[in-house]
Design a protein around this motif. Structure first.
Motif, PDB file in Angstrom:
ATOM      1  N   ASP A 122       0.829  -1.213   0.000  1.00  0.00           N
ATOM      2  CA  ASP A 122       0.000   0.000   0.000  1.00  0.00           C
ATOM      3  C   ASP A 122       0.858   1.255   0.000  1.00  0.00           C
ATOM      4  N   GLN A 123       1.938   1.237   0.747  1.00  0.00           N
ATOM      5  CA  GLN A 123       2.833   2.404   0.778  1.00  0.00           C
ATOM      6  C   GLN A 123       3.507   2.612  -0.567  1.00  0.00           C
ATOM      7  N   MET A 124       3.907   1.524  -1.215  1.00  0.00           N
ATOM      8  CA  MET A 124       4.534   1.640  -2.532  1.00  0.00           C
ATOM      9  C   MET A 124       3.553   2.211  -3.545  1.00  0.00           C
ATOM     10  N   LEU A 125       2.296   1.779  -3.469  1.00  0.00           N
ATOM     11  CA  LEU A 125       1.261   2.313  -4.358  1.00  0.00           C
ATOM     12  C   LEU A 125       1.076   3.814  -4.148  1.00  0.00           C
ATOM     13  N   GLU A 126       1.019   4.240  -2.909  1.00  0.00           N
ATOM     14  CA  GLU A 126       0.864   5.667  -2.615  1.00  0.00           C
ATOM     15  C   GLU A 126       2.054   6.471  -3.113  1.00  0.00           C
ATOM     16  N   LEU A 127       3.258   5.964  -2.907  1.00  0.00           N
ATOM     17  CA  LEU A 127       4.460   6.706  -3.311  1.00  0.00           C
ATOM     18  C   LEU A 127       4.529   6.894  -4.819  1.00  0.00           C
ATOM     19  N   ILE A 128       4.156   5.878  -5.573  1.00  0.00           N
ATOM     20  CA  ILE A 128       4.214   5.997  -7.035  1.00  0.00           C
ATOM     21  C   ILE A 128       3.204   7.023  -7.525  1.00  0.00           C
ATOM     22  N   VAL A 129       1.994   7.013  -6.950  1.00  0.00           N
ATOM     23  CA  VAL A 129       0.981   7.997  -7.350  1.00  0.00           C
ATOM     24  C   VAL A 129       1.432   9.413  -6.999  1.00  0.00           C
ATOM     25  N   TYR A 130       2.016   9.591  -5.812  1.00  0.00           N
ATOM     26  CA  TYR A 130       2.501  10.915  -5.422  1.00  0.00           C
ATOM     27  C   TYR A 130       3.649  11.377  -6.306  1.00  0.00           C
ATOM     28  N   LEU A 131       4.494  10.451  -6.744  1.00  0.00           N
ATOM     29  CA  LEU A 131       5.610  10.822  -7.625  1.00  0.00           C
ATOM     30  C   LEU A 131       5.104  11.343  -8.953  1.00  0.00           C
ATOM     31  N   PHE A 132       4.124  10.657  -9.554  1.00  0.00           N
ATOM     32  CA  PHE A 132       3.570  11.148 -10.819  1.00  0.00           C
ATOM     33  C   PHE A 132       2.859  12.489 -10.618  1.00  0.00           C
ATOM     34  N   ARG A 133       2.186  12.657  -9.486  1.00  0.00           N
ATOM     35  CA  ARG A 133       1.535  13.950  -9.214  1.00  0.00           C
ATOM     36  C   ARG A 133       2.555  15.081  -9.134  1.00  0.00           C
TER      37      ARG A 133
END
Length: 1086
Positions: A177-188
């Motif tokens: 779940d943390q990895m999923l959040e980090l990738i979305v925040y990086l693209f944002r």
């Protein structure tokens, strides 16, 4: 003569000296020890080695630990001074180390996790208080360029994202779940990085030099979107946003909203669905340059200028002269002292500036047809699968006022919805030939709570008083969304499906139940020339045009009401029965009224002309003229909106005098003398409108020769306007009598005549006060709704009615003002009605109404009874003004807007009582008519009768006053009697107790006597025992209480006391020596 060449750097410095001076900020640098520690961490991550002509990045053994330490340093850094981030940006750590670690070790999940967490921290947007913001943004742009140029970086990140999503929900752990959040925040974060723009350096002589050293980075967003589309990142975002039941995905809803905003912000839905082929950039620039050259050639004079010339310009301040040798290349500023610095521009907050113009970015987006096709497909997927669930979850966040919300989230929310609404409209217009739009994909955004939230955002913004608090960006976004909302309603109303048209009517009913015209008026106050972009004003004009266009069609033949934002409080009575302990008998078991207050929004009637008149103001008109002056730069739609508004002003509202200003006349003259566009059919309506205004101006000038002087000033009063239009015919000249100094020099000045006000005029003021009271020109607008009333007279009338204290107080004051007038009107209306229709007709009509009302009350018992006319005579009778006055006196209510029948709600007893009074009025009027025929003797007789009647009335009043005083005395006596009776009851209880004790004593003594041997007479022994009893057993009333009462009360008290012992004892005897009754000791045993 030798000419020294100036280096390029020195030339740039000289050019910058002529610009406005900025405050120099002393640069702050890192401590050398901190730089060494930071450098040690970066170098410890790994290094690049060449193996067989192939460069590979080799990580160190403790690479993960160093990444953790680097993340701690970034997290603990002060957001105001990001010196360590700037240092890492200069070293370009992202390209040299982090991205290479990701690519070189794609299957190392732990390494990828900490690399991405450091990337997210490095790409965060800078804080607003950061004084190194410009350098920080340059570092972010370098990071974004590194990600774009990296061959496999995004592919590796997407693989990690796919691995997290492929895991079933049961098998996922916290790290997934943390990895999923980090990738979305990086693209944002990467999507939020802006492109680099070309800088312009202005010289003192008007020369402009474009800085093109970094033009290769001006299309970062376009290249990054290509990369995301090719690596299926956009498809992954659509997949994630389909379902927000997962708490991890639901937590990212605001992040997805920002991602969609940054993807769509540089595109227009119209260009995505345009049927014509896109134009290349080179062709567009060449066509624009050729148009500019044609305009310049037409403006140049025909005389040649083969030889150079010099011009001498004289300054108006000190009459000094300046010589210009080439005025076509030099900027002439005659009033500027050489070496004088320009005035510093005021610093403005970001929220005071509207949304940035997108024209240059949109032109670049139009060129890349491949990217347009990719974004169009992505937008279709978002509309079909993501829009409704995303809007639903975000609306909940706004409704709950979540702590996760940021300042820009509301702006993103409105702009995202506006884009998708427009995208749906353009898609429908391109694909379907039939007007039958399908609004199911955007049904969640069309719900009434969503529009209520939008309207509340307007109200909250308009309550701000200081311009420094204005949030212009948020208002601009809200206006865009509201405009698209109205476009959707228009398309739904034109649909061929009956259900869709019915839904459009429901939406229009909800929209125009609010004060949308007030939103239009207040929005113009947020635009300021030179501060906000012209596109913001165009959006306000478009929103105003759509609002009044739909409102005009919807309000035809309807009586609409509008809910204001003012609260009214109504008292609600509740009855509760209770007992009042130890109070008067007449006041016991009475009901107590408790008052509760109910709050509700006030409503007013909607009038289209009145709503549109809100915009007829000098401030609003000047902004429309601002756009009219730039009609060549405007789009065709903007010109149509401007012409439509001004046409309504001069033709429907007949307010062409607002445009009779010298400033506007000069602009109209420039438009009429523009030969380049005069024959262009696009501007035909503009020339017709301008020529109409100018023709009317000169027609009025023929009547009033002072119109040119009046056009130099703004007309702010209705009286002044009427005088100008009538050539000052209303101004009275001085009479000869006023000039007679012998008679009038010492006389008092004539008082002004009182302005007469009618009931209808006061009702107009009360009904429209809440609508216009917040405007500066409230009295002028209200005076425009009345006839022959000035703004000063309206202001005085408002004070008389106490309108500034509330509507309820104004209505109460109005009732008091017209109370006496109603009586006299009724006395006049009765004979007029009798003369018109006959006494028998009037009385029979009223009796029939009373009979029908009685039947209605027997069946229904509650509610208003509608007096419905059936015959032609009844229609004529009920519409008569005099008969209406009779109905009002009986308690009937005239029909309001939207009604056509009189209504009755009073009780039948009240109506009959009023009807009897109506007959008495007729009889008294008949007697008054007969009295006029009497002689003076009969008048004296009547006078004597009246005097006798007044004497009898006075005597009855005196008798009534005496009776009232007696009643008051009786009440006081009753109170005193009650208190004394209570005391006597207490004394009687004591007597009873003592009787019981005496009986017990007698029994004991009798037993003792019977037991003795000698015996004796029982009665004699008892008397001896009673004689031996102490004096305290004398049961009499204390003397202090006896002295307080008079003779009548003593008889009452004696009777009361005797009644207590009536069953067992005879009545006590009254002694001669005492005034009151006392009881002998042996009276109880007689």
């Amino acid at each position: 003569m030798e000419i020294e060449e100036i280096p390029e750097e020195q030339e740039v410095i000289n050019l910058s000296e002529s610009e406005e001076s900025d405050e120099l900020v002393e640069e702050v640098h890192l401590d050398p020890k901190e730089i060494n520690d930071l450098l040690f961490l970066v170098q410890s991550l790994g290094c690049t080695k060449t193996v067989g002509n192939v460069e590979t990045y080799i990580k160190s053994q403790e690479c993960v630990e160093f990444l953790k330490e680097l993340y701690k340093i970034l997290r603990n850094e002060n957001p105001d001074s990001t010196l360590k981030r700037l240092e890492l940006g200069e070293w370009n750590v992202v390209e040299s180390d982090l991205l290479k670690l990701l690519v070189s070790y794609p299957e190392d999940r732990q390494l990828a996790f900490y690399c991405i967490i450091v990337l997210v921290s490095l790409t965060e947007k800078p804080d607003k208080s950061n004084y190194n913001q410009q350098k920080y943004i340059e570092s972010l742009q370098n990071y974004k360029l590194s990600v774009i140029t990296s061959k496999d970086a995004i592919k590796v990140i997407v693989n990690h994202l796919a691995e997290c999503l492929s895991k079933p929900t049961d098998q996922r752990n916290e790290q997934h779940d943390q990895m999923l959040e980090l990738i979305v925040y990086l693209f944002r974060n990467l999507l939020a990085v802006p492109d680099k723009t070309s800088h312009v350096l202005k010289a003192s002589k008007g020369i402009a030099i474009y800085n093109s050293r970094e033009d290769n980075m001006k299309d970062l967003q376009t290249r990054f979107l290509h990369k995301l589309a090719d690596e299926t990142v956009l498809e992954a975002i659509v997949y994630l946003c389909q379902d927000f039941t997962n708490p991890v995905v639901k937590k990212l809803n605001l992040c997805f909203l920002e991602i969609f905003y940054h993807i769509f912000k540089n595109f227009q839905p119209g260009s995505m669905w345009a049927k014509e082929a896109p134009v290349s950039l080179l062709q567009a620039l060449r066509e624009k340059e050729m148009e500019n050259q044609k305009l310049q050639m037409k403006e140049l004079p025909t005389r040649h200028s083969r030889f150079g010339s010099s011009y001498k310009v004289q300054r108006s301040m000190d009459k000094t002269t300046l010589v210009y040798h080439n005025p076509f290349k030099e900027r002439i500023e005659a009033n500027k002292i050489p070496g004088q610095m320009n005035r510093a521009r005021p610093q403005r907050k970001e929220n005071m500036i509207s949304l940035p113009s997108k024209k240059s970015e949109q032109e670049l987006a139009k060129i890349d047809k491949f990217l347009l096709e990719k974004i169009r497909k992505f937008a279709e997927e978002v509309l079909d699968h993501c829009f409704s669930p995303l809007v639903e979850t975000i609306f909940v966040e706004f409704y709950k006022e979540s702590e996760r919300l940021e300042d820009e989230d509301k702006t993103y929310y409105f702009l995202f919805q506006a884009f998708m609404f427009e995208f749906l409209r353009k898609k429908h217009a391109c694909k379907s030939e039939v007007l039958d739009i399908d609004v199911s994909p955007i049904a969640e955004a069309l719900k009434l709570p969503n529009f209520e939230y939008l309207y509340r955002s307007f109200l909250y913004e308009f309550k701000k008083t200081s311009k420094k608090e204005f949030n212009t960006r948020e208002l601009h976004a809200a206006l865009k969304f509201c405009t698209e909302f109205l476009y959707i309603i228009r398309d739904m109303n034109n649909s061929q499906t009956e259900t869709t048209r019915r839904n459009a009517q429901i939406l229009m009913q909800n929209v125009f139940y609010h004060e949308i015209s007030r939103v239009c008026r207040k929005s113009f106050e947020y635009w300021k020339a030179g501060v906000n972009d012209k596109e913001f004003l165009e959006d306000i004009v478009e929103f105003t045009h759509m609002t009044f266009k739909i409102l005009e069609e919807y309000s035809q033949g309807k009586a609409l009401t509008v809910r204001t934002d003012k609260l009214s409080r109504k008292k609600k009575k509740k009855e509760k029965e209770g007992e009042e302990g130890e109070e008067e008998e007449d006041e016991e078991n009475q009901s107590q009224n408790e008052e509760d207050e109910e709050t509700s929004y006030q409503e007013r009637q909607l009038n289209f002309v009145v709503e549109f008149s809100l915009l007829i103001d000098h401030d609003v008109i000047s902004k429309y003229i601002f756009l009219l002056k730039r009609f060549k730069e405007n789009t065709d739609m903007v010109n149509i909106h401007v012409v439509s508004f001004l046409d309504k002003v001069i033709n429907e509202c007949m307010a062409d005098w607002v445009l009779f200003q010298m400033e506007y006349i000069n602009i109209f003259d420039e438009i009429l003398n523009d030969k380049t566009s005069k024959n262009n059919p696009k501007y035909k309506d503009i020339y017709h409108l301008v020529s109409t205004i100018v023709t009317r101006f000169f027609a009025l000038f023929e009547k009033n020769r002072l119109l040119v002087v009046e056009s130099l000033f703004k007309i702010s009063d209705k009286n002044i306007k009427n005088q100008i239009l009538s050539n000052y015919e209303g101004i009275s000249t001085t009479n000869a009598e006023d000039q007679d100094m012998d008679e009038n020099i010492y006389s008092q000045p004539n008082k002004e005549k009182k302005t007469k006000w009618a009931r209808e005029e006061d009702e107009i003021l009360i009904d429209n006060w809440n609508t216009f009271k917040d405007l500066e020109s409230v009295y002028e607008i209200l005076a425009g709704l009345l006839k022959d009333k000035t703004a000063q007279q309206v202001q005085k009338r408002v004070k008389v009615l106490k309108l500034n204290k509330g509507i309820e107080k104004a209505k109460q004051a109005m009732r008091e003002i017209y109370c006496e007038e109603d009586i006299y009107d009724l006395r006049d209306a009765v004979p007029r009605a009798y003369n018109k229709y006959g006494k028998d007709t009037i009385i029979s009509a009223i009796e029939s109404i009373m009979k029908d009302y009685q039947v209605y009350l027997e069946e229904v018992k509650t509610g208003e009874y509608a007096i419905i006319p059936i015959t032609i005579d009844q229609f004529e009778l009920y519409n008569d003004k005099d008969f209406g006055a009779l109905l009002v006196s009986l308690g009937a209510r005239p029909p309001t807007q939207g009604e056509w029948c009189w209504r009755v709600s009073n009780s039948l007893d009240e109506i009959t009582h009023a009807f009897e009074n109506l007959k008495l009025i007729n009889e008294t009027q008949a007697e008054e008519e007969n009295e006029e025929e009497y002689t003076s003797n009969t008048n004296n007789l009547i006078y004597s009768q009246l005097m006798s009647q007044t004497e009898t009335a006075a005597s009855t009043l005196e008798a009534n006053a005496e009776n009232l005083e007696k009643i008051k005395k009786d009440k006081k006596k009753k109170k005193i009697m009650k208190e004394k009776n209570r005391e006597r009851e207490k004394n009687n209880e004591k007597v009873k107790e003592k009787k019981k004790s005496a009986k017990a004593l007698r029994r004991e003594r009798a037993q003792m006597i019977e037991g003795e041997e000698n015996g004796g007479n029982l009665h004699e022994k008892i008397e001896e025992m009673m004689e031996e009893s102490p004096e305290e057993e004398n049961y009499e009333i204390p003397s202090e209480k006896r002295e307080e009462s008079d003779g009548e009360e003593n008889e009452y008290n004696a009777g009361a006391m005797a009644s207590l012992f009536q069953k067992s004892n005879p009545s006590p005897k009254k002694s001669d020596s005492e005034e009151e009754c006392t009881y002998a000791p042996g009276s109880l045993f007689n």
